[in-house]
Design a protein around this motif. Structure first.
Motif, short mmCIF file in Angstrom:
data_model
loop_
_atom_site.label_atom_id
_atom_site.label_comp_id
_atom_site.label_asym_id
_atom_site.label_seq_id
_atom_site.Cartn_x
_atom_site.Cartn_y
_atom_site.Cartn_z
N PRO A 152 30.43 39.35 51.08
CA PRO A 152 31.53 38.92 51.95
C PRO A 152 32.19 37.63 51.49
O PRO A 152 33.39 37.43 51.68
CB PRO A 152 30.86 38.77 53.32
CG PRO A 152 29.41 38.54 53.01
CD PRO A 152 29.13 39.30 51.77
N ARG A 153 31.40 36.72 50.91
CA ARG A 153 31.93 35.44 50.43
C ARG A 153 31.50 35.25 48.98
O ARG A 153 30.50 34.59 48.69
CB ARG A 153 31.44 34.29 51.29
CG ARG A 153 31.93 34.37 52.74
CD ARG A 153 31.41 33.21 53.56
NE ARG A 153 31.87 33.28 54.95
CZ ARG A 153 31.55 32.38 55.89
NH1 ARG A 153 30.75 31.36 55.57
NH2 ARG A 153 32.01 32.53 57.12
N PRO A 154 32.26 35.80 48.07
CA PRO A 154 31.79 35.80 46.67
C PRO A 154 31.92 34.45 45.98
O PRO A 154 31.12 34.14 45.11
CB PRO A 154 32.67 36.85 46.00
CG PRO A 154 33.89 36.90 46.84
CD PRO A 154 33.49 36.58 48.24
N GLY A 155 32.92 33.64 46.30
CA GLY A 155 33.07 32.37 45.62
C GLY A 155 34.51 32.07 45.26
O GLY A 155 35.43 32.84 45.57
N PRO A 156 34.74 30.95 44.57
CA PRO A 156 36.13 30.55 44.27
C PRO A 156 36.83 31.48 43.29
O PRO A 156 38.05 31.63 43.35
CB PRO A 156 35.97 29.14 43.68
CG PRO A 156 34.56 29.08 43.18
CD PRO A 156 33.77 29.95 44.10
N ALA A 157 36.11 32.11 42.37
CA ALA A 157 36.76 33.00 41.41
C ALA A 157 37.42 34.18 42.12
O ALA A 157 38.54 34.59 41.78
CB ALA A 157 35.76 33.48 40.37
N ALA A 158 36.73 34.74 43.10
CA ALA A 158 37.32 35.85 43.86
C ALA A 158 38.53 35.38 44.67
O ALA A 158 39.51 36.12 44.83
CB ALA A 158 36.27 36.46 44.79
N ASP A 159 38.48 34.15 45.16
CA ASP A 159 39.64 33.61 45.88
C ASP A 159 40.85 33.48 44.96
O ASP A 159 41.99 33.75 45.37
CB ASP A 159 39.30 32.26 46.49
CG ASP A 159 38.20 32.37 47.55
OD1 ASP A 159 38.04 33.48 48.11
OD2 ASP A 159 37.53 31.36 47.82
N HIS A 160 40.62 33.07 43.73
CA HIS A 160 41.72 32.98 42.77
C HIS A 160 42.33 34.35 42.48
O HIS A 160 43.56 34.50 42.39
CB HIS A 160 41.23 32.35 41.47
CG HIS A 160 40.91 30.88 41.58
ND1 HIS A 160 41.77 29.98 42.16
CD2 HIS A 160 39.82 30.16 41.18
CE1 HIS A 160 41.23 28.77 42.13
NE2 HIS A 160 40.05 28.86 41.54
N LEU A 161 41.48 35.36 42.35
CA LEU A 161 42.00 36.71 42.11
C LEU A 161 42.78 37.22 43.31
O LEU A 161 43.81 37.89 43.16
CB LEU A 161 40.84 37.65 41.78
CG LEU A 161 40.15 37.44 40.43
CD1 LEU A 161 38.94 38.36 40.31
CD2 LEU A 161 41.13 37.69 39.29
#
Length: 621
Positions: A152-161
């Motif tokens: 559910p909360r993978p990290g900043p890299a997923a937020d960038h994508l």
């Protein structure tokens, strides 16, 4: 016989509660006093505090930010993908990697829909890029089969994508906003991507994003637990690299000016306040011009039920004249304190052209001096008080209070913003009768405008939009000419009753209105060219000029914008009475859309003036 008395066995002394002095105290020896435990202070039970709702996401214009254009959305997506490529992802968990692969799937799906979004005709490069993106999406979905459910909360890299996919989708939404749900254009910029060079720009930027997405895919594939994941992602990266090569090679004639397309803002009245920062003025002026441009297109093509009235056209002309004067003073203020004489002379020349444009708009406004629109008589000449006979017969009525057109409010707002940029946030046009305040320094104006070039580019939007308004006005005049009346003695015909104050406007007066507006496009074009010359001298590119040139070319070739003024016979009094009665009750009353009472339009007030008879005519006394 007497009943025996039962003696009560003695009990231990009881403690007496504290009482007031009025209570009786038993005789004899007082028992030892034992105070009661202290009573907590009484308080009403309070309900548990409600959780505060999250702050509402304000639109960029209300936060002081500028609405991004297509090229800026592409740049934002590139920055996000570069941030993903710099993240160390070889030690992430399986569920986090599954979330990253899922975000990549969403990004590539958005990219596959990007080339040629509104035109089925596409080039070979566009077809190659689209097919390779579809193939890469399939490989990414193959890699997702080897992974568990995403975290559910993978990290900043997923937020960038996620942010990159949102920026890519915003490009498509920005282009689609210039058309309605049926695909019909609502702004003159809807035809921006109708030619091959503009569509090649979209393909070229999509190919650029495909290259950066391939780098992100390579980083996500590192450290995978299953050998099928790197294999599938490597194939996806190969397809993305090929899409980048084909897209760059097949779009060498791409038009970079097509990236200046902004979001089509709705035509709604926007007010300004003294609490707004002057640093946000340039961006908001650009947004006001975008709204006015859409209003001009809707007027020329009859797309809005709220049409421009004669009073609206008069108010627009007056505020346009004031905005040109204020823009010229801004340039003169900066030129007086500018060290470069070449740039200063260019600014003074542009200020002269703006003053010429202001005189043309003021001349157009003065042409309406003795002309009144029966459907919206808010702008009218000074009328005498009603006579005793008219009052006694009960023929006195109030003039209708019609909601002003949003374009009339927007032109006033633009003038106020320019005044705030020149004199500070407290400036209002209603304070013009007071002593003129001291202008701000050139350094403060340039700091808010971010330099001489951006200042010239911002002021360029005024004549570019004014050109469209002036070109669309003949259509508005033809739509309302049957409602126009006049009290000018010079144009009174012999067959009209001399006891009547107002009578139908003559064809000569209508021709004067057309002539006044026909001179505006030439003056606006000269002012726009002078401002672009200033931006070119300081080395500032104005990509919006290419976008406006394409739109103006389409406007010039469209016969809807230049409707030849016809000369039908003047309608009789019955036609004017029907036009006056056609004012909808829903559009009368105090306007919530118009300027505040402290800042009325620069014309006769919109308040009720009980000087018109029941037949909308007044006898001259």
């Amino acid at each position: 016989m007497t009943r025996p008395r039962h003696r009560v066995p003695p009990t231990a002394p009881q403690a007496w509660p504290r009482t007031s002095s009025s209570c009786a105290v038993p005789r004899g020896r007082s028992p030892p006093f034992t105070p009661l435990p202290p009573t907590p202070p009484h308080s009403w039970p309070r309900p548990p505090p409600r959780p505060r709702p999250p702050p509402r996401p304000w639109p960029p214009s209300e936060r002081g930010e500028r609405v991004p254009v297509v090229s800026e959305l592409y740049d934002a997506a590139v920055l996000r993908l570069n941030a993903v490529a710099r993240e160390p992802l070889n030690q992430v968990s399986r569920r986090e990697r599954a979330a990253l692969v899922e975000r990549l799937d969403h990004l590539l799906a958005a990219l596959a829909e990007q080339p040629a979004p509104l035109d089925p005709i596409s080039s070979s490069a566009t077809d190659d890029v689209r097919s390779l993106l579809a193939s890469a999406t399939g490989h990414v979905r193959t890699a997702a089969r080897y992974l568990p459910s995403p975290a559910p909360r993978p990290g900043p890299a997923a937020d960038h994508l996620t942010a990159a996919a949102a920026a890519v989708s915003a490009v498509r939404d920005t282009i689609a906003s210039h058309r309605d749900h049926d695909g019909r254009p609502v702004t003159p910029y809807a035809y921006t991507y109708s030619d091959r060079a503009a569509r090649d720009y979209l393909t070229r930027r999509t190919a650029e994003l495909a290259f950066h997405a391939g780098r992100a895919v390579h980083v996500v594939a590192q450290g995978a637990h299953h050998p099928g994941i790197p294999e599938a992602l490597d194939r996806a990266r190969s397809d993305l690299n090929q899409a980048a090569v084909y897209g760059q090679a097949g779009t060498r004639s791409a038009d970079s000016g097509a990236g200046a397309l902004p979001l089509a803002l709705p035509v709604e009245p926007v007010q300004t306040s003294d609490v707004h920062l002057t640093a946000h003025v340039p961006g908001r002026i650009a947004e006001d011009c975008d709204r006015l441009s859409r209003s001009a297109y809707e007027t020329a093509h009859a797309l809005s039920h709220h049409t421009l009235s004669g009073s609206d056209l008069q108010h627009i002309a007056r505020w346009q004249a004031m905005s040109r004067l204020l823009a010229g003073r801004v340039l003169l203020r900066v030129a007086d304190q500018h060290p470069d004489q070449s740039t200063a002379s260019g600014m003074r020349e542009a200020a002269d052209h703006l003053r010429t444009t202001a005189r043309a708009w003021q001349q157009a406004a003065s042409t309406w001096h003795h002309v009144v629109d029966l459907a919206d008589p808010s702008a009218h000449p000074k009328l005498p008080p009603p006579s005793y006979d008219i009052v006694r017969r009960g023929e006195v009525v109030q003039l209708p209070q019609v909601v002003p057109h949003p374009a009339a409010v927007l032109t006033r707002t633009t003038a106020v913003r320019l005044g705030q940029l020149l004199y500070g946030p407290k400036w209002t046009p209603e304070g013009a009768k007071q002593p003129r305040p001291e202008p701000r320094t050139a350094a403060e104006i340039l700091a808010d405008s971010r330099g001489e070039g951006p200042l010239a580019a911002t002021l360029y939007r005024l004549p570019a939009t004014g050109w469209q308004l002036a070109t669309a006005t003949p259509t508005a005049l033809e739509n309302l000419r049957h409602r126009l009346v006049t009290d000018s003695i010079d144009h009174r015909l012999a067959q009209h009753d001399p006891r009547r104050r107002f009578y139908p406007a003559t064809g000569r007066q209508i021709e004067h209105l057309h002539t006044a507006y026909a001179e505006l496009p030439r003056a606006e074009t000269a002012a726009a060219a002078a401002l672009l010359s200033v931006a070119e001298r300081v080395g500032t590119a104005v990509p919006r000029a290419h976008l406006d040139a394409t739109a103006h070319q389409q406007i010039t070739s469209d016969p809807t914008w230049r409707r030849a003024p016809a000369s039908p016979p003047a309608p009789g009094h019955a036609a004017f009475t029907r036009a006056a009665r056609s004012v909808s009750v829903a559009t009368t009353g105090t306007s919530p859309l118009g300027p505040r009472r402290a800042a009325p339009l620069p014309a006769a007030g919109r308040g009720p003036v009980p000087v018109v008879s029941a037949q909308h005519q007044v006898r001259r006394r």
